[in-house]
Design a protein around this motif. Structure first.
Motif, mmCIF file in Angstrom:
data_model
loop_
_atom_site.group_PDB
_atom_site.id
_atom_site.type_symbol
_atom_site.label_atom_id
_atom_site.label_comp_id
_atom_site.label_asym_id
_atom_site.label_seq_id
_atom_site.Cartn_x
_atom_site.Cartn_y
_atom_site.Cartn_z
ATOM 1 N N PHE A 49 1.029 -3.668 -0.697
ATOM 2 C CA PHE A 49 -0.145 -3.128 -0.020
ATOM 3 C C PHE A 49 -0.764 -2.075 -0.934
ATOM 4 O O PHE A 49 -0.110 -1.095 -1.277
ATOM 5 C CB PHE A 49 0.257 -2.501 1.325
ATOM 6 N N THR A 50 -1.983 -2.316 -1.355
ATOM 7 C CA THR A 50 -2.669 -1.363 -2.228
ATOM 8 C C THR A 50 -4.052 -1.041 -1.681
ATOM 9 O O THR A 50 -4.714 -1.892 -1.097
ATOM 10 C CB THR A 50 -2.830 -1.918 -3.657
ATOM 11 N N THR A 51 -4.432 0.191 -1.868
ATOM 12 C CA THR A 51 -5.800 0.622 -1.573
ATOM 13 C C THR A 51 -6.342 1.291 -2.842
ATOM 14 O O THR A 51 -6.045 2.458 -3.107
ATOM 15 C CB THR A 51 -5.848 1.592 -0.384
ATOM 16 N N SER A 57 -0.347 2.571 -3.661
ATOM 17 C CA SER A 57 0.300 1.282 -3.859
ATOM 18 C C SER A 57 1.660 1.321 -3.164
ATOM 19 O O SER A 57 2.574 1.999 -3.619
ATOM 20 C CB SER A 57 0.463 1.010 -5.358
ATOM 21 N N TRP A 58 1.784 0.595 -2.080
ATOM 22 C CA TRP A 58 3.004 0.576 -1.282
ATOM 23 C C TRP A 58 3.584 -0.820 -1.217
ATOM 24 O O TRP A 58 2.941 -1.807 -1.543
ATOM 25 C CB TRP A 58 2.725 1.030 0.149
ATOM 26 N N ARG A 59 4.800 -0.878 -0.715
ATOM 27 C CA ARG A 59 5.429 -2.154 -0.357
ATOM 28 C C ARG A 59 5.787 -2.069 1.119
ATOM 29 O O ARG A 59 6.491 -1.158 1.531
ATOM 30 C CB ARG A 59 6.683 -2.401 -1.175
ATOM 31 N N ILE A 60 5.319 -3.014 1.872
ATOM 32 C CA ILE A 60 5.665 -3.082 3.290
ATOM 33 C C ILE A 60 6.899 -3.976 3.413
ATOM 34 O O ILE A 60 6.915 -5.095 2.915
ATOM 35 C CB ILE A 60 4.499 -3.646 4.123
#
Length: 106
Positions: A49-51, A57-60
């Motif tokens: 998940f990136t914005t 920048s994340w990882r769900i």
């Protein structure tokens, strides 16, 4: 109902296993945790998940319990075990025979 410590153990163990496998996006990673109320396995998957507009920048990580049942196993005393053993033995014999014929007639 799970207590908070158990859920923390599930999350941390799942995260470590995901990280060990380099966070595969298209495959489920299974995790078994002993000594908890839930008798089974957890399936986990990560999604990036990136914005870009704010640079996050994340990882769900999705974790789901998967119960393991005794009916899912084939035990040596079952009729299904004997049938499965017979089918695999015939398949092994046929494949071995074909391999021998192939090697003799090359």
């Amino acid at each position: 109902e799970m207590n908070d410590n158990t859920m923390e153990e599930v999350i941390s163990t799942t995260y470590l296993k995901q990280r060990e496998r380099n966070f595969p996006q298209s495959e489920l990673v299974s995790v078994r945790i002993d000594n908890i109320d839930f008798d089974g396995v957890y399936a986990s998957q990560t999604i990036p998940f990136t914005t870009p507009e704010i640079g996050i920048s994340w990882r769900i990580m999705i974790i789901s319990p998967v119960p393991v049942r005794a009916e899912d196993t084939i035990m040596p005393g079952d009729v299904t075990f004997a049938l499965l053993l017979a089918i695999t033995s015939v398949g092994f014999a046929v494949c071995s025979s074909l391999l021998i014929l192939f090697m003799k007639n090359r």
